[in-house]
Each structure stands twice: as structure tokens, then as C-alpha cells.
Enzyme design. Structure first.
Site, PDB file in Angstrom:
ATOM      1  N   GLY A 100      -1.350  -8.303  11.142  1.00 35.47           N
ATOM      2  CA  GLY A 100      -1.712  -6.984  10.256  1.00 35.47           C
ATOM      3  C   GLY A 100      -3.171  -7.002  10.279  1.00 35.47           C
ATOM      4  NE  ARG A 135      11.530   0.516   6.533  1.00 33.19           N
ATOM      5  CZ  ARG A 135      12.446   0.768   6.364  1.00 33.19           C
ATOM      6  NH1 ARG A 135      13.679   0.718   5.348  1.00 33.19           N
ATOM      7  NH2 ARG A 135      13.397  -1.537   7.153  1.00 33.19           N
ATOM      8  CG  LEU A 170       6.441   5.937   5.146  1.00 30.38           C
ATOM      9  CD1 LEU A 170       4.854   6.488   4.970  1.00 30.38           C
ATOM     10  CD2 LEU A 170       7.105   5.554   4.272  1.00 30.38           C
ATOM     11  CG  HIS A 196      -1.826   6.293  16.862  1.00 26.60           C
ATOM     12  ND1 HIS A 196      -0.109   6.176  17.292  1.00 26.60           N
ATOM     13  CD2 HIS A 196      -1.612   6.883  18.600  1.00 26.60           C
ATOM     14  CE1 HIS A 196       0.271   6.648  18.382  1.00 26.60           C
ATOM     15  NE2 HIS A 196      -0.356   6.790  18.791  1.00 26.60           N
TER      16      HIS A 196
END
Ligand code: GRF
Length: 192
Positions: free
Chosen positions: A15, A84, A86, A102
Site C-alpha cells: 500500500g 485480482r 476485475l 504498472h
């Protein structure tokens, strides 16, 4: 007075980008860090978000994401190390309002292990990209990039640290610009 856009940040890990975004929003008051969503209760970023007084939710099922978004009136989603993929049925109606960061200069090296791939290829530079999320992974419209040199003796770890520092500048810069143009969006993402 126009309401500030409400931002949800989706994480799976440390994070550090999430924290950079929250601090920038708080400093400049140009958006509201309304929610942090993690797909795992073990993400260290959850604690960081709580320390910054941002509400957190752990969500492991796609239908739960829809429900939480509708409860929290979110305008823009920032993926920040969210591991994950989506579902297209989630992304399609929200096209143009989900951002991702990215760790490569897209379109080079979509997917994982970007730093090792840049080193293996003998590249002299790499970087990071913020782009819109589409159904095709790491292929959406590029909103901003920062370049980072690759030096002799660099390892993936060294490079990752150097790139991450640039990510922490790039993502808030791009989101700030994006939030300024947010007036052309059409309402809460839950209504999509
Ligand atoms: C970053 O390198 C980001 O580009 C990638 O995942 C990493 C997340 O790091 N998508 P952090 O959780 O923000 O520290």
C-alpha cells in the site's frame, strides 16, 4: 460548490502507492480518499489506511465489491498493487473511471515480473505507467509515465525501489489532473 470526487483505492499488499495517493489528496484537498478495499485481510496496506483514518473493507467476492461501492458513493477507483483481475462485467460499465499503476513503460512488459524482464532484455531504462483499466490487462489508455534509468549492477529489488519512488510521484500527479476533469463524468460508480 462542486463536490470533490470520492476515490476508492484497491490494494492487495504494502500500500505504498495508496499512502502516496491519500497523503496527496489530504494535502491538496482536490479529492476525498473515501475507501480502501483489499482482496486479502493480510494486506499490510490495510493498517496504513486505518492509521490515515480512511475506512477499509476486505472483499473477496466480486458481487461484494458492487455492494460496497453502492454504499459508499465512489466516483473513481484507483488500483494500486491490486492483484485480482476485475471481471469484464465490472469494468465495462465503469470504463474511463478506473485507473491502475504498472511498474513498466507500457506497452512494454504488461503482466508480472517487469523489472526482471527489463534487466534480462538489457534495457537501459524502465519506468512506470498510470493507465485506464479496460478488459484487456495493462492495455488501457495511458494517462502518464515516468522514466527511470537502469544502471550497471542493478537487481530487480534495486530497480523496484527506484521505480517505486517515481510511482509515488506519478500516481498523485495523474490522479490530480484526472480529478480536475472529473466534472465530465456522470455520477457515482455504483449507478453504472
Ligand atoms: C507497484 O509496483 C505497482 O506498480 C504494482 O504493484 C506495486 C504495488 O506496490 N501494480 P505498493 O503496494 O503500492 O507498495
Amino acid at each position: 460548490m462542486t463536490a470533490l470526487p470520492r476515490i476508492a483505492i484497491f490494494i492487495s499488499g504494502t500500500g505504498s502507492n495508496m499512502e502516496a495517493l491519500i497523503r496527496a489528496m489530504r494535502r491538496g484537498c482536490w479529492a476525498v480518499p473515501a475507501l480502501v478495499v483489499s482482496d486479502t485481510a493480510r494486506a499490510p496496506g490495510l493498517r496504513r489506511a486505518q492509521d490515515l483514518c480512511v475506512p477499509t473493507r476486505v472483499i473477496t467476492q466480486n458481487p461484494d465489491i458492487e455492494r460496497v461501492l453502492s454504499e459508499t458513493a465512489i466516483d473513481v477507483i484507483c488500483l494500486a498493487g491490486f492483484m485480482r483481475i476485475l471481471a469484464p462485467s465490472f469494468v465495462r460499465p465503469r470504463a474511463g473511471r478506473i485507473l491502475n499503476i504498472h511498474p513498466s513503460l507500457l506497452p512494454k512488459y504488461p503482466g508480472l515480473n517487469t523489472h526482471a524482464r527489463a534487466l534480462d532484455a538489457g534495457d537501459s531504462e524502465t519506468g512506470c505507467t498510470v493507465h485506464l483499466v479496460t478488459e484487456a490487462v495493462d492495455k488501457g489508455f495511458i494517462l502518464g509515465q515516468r522514466r527511470v534509468p537502469i544502471r550497471n549492477g542493478d537487481t530487480s529489488e534495486i530497480l523496484s525501489e527506484r521505480v517505486l519512488k517515481e510511482e509515488h510521484k506519478l500516481y498523485p500527479d495523474v490522479l490530480r489532473r484526472f480529478a480536475r476533469g472529473y466534472g465530465c463524468a456522470t455520477g457515482p460508480l455504483s449507478a453504472a
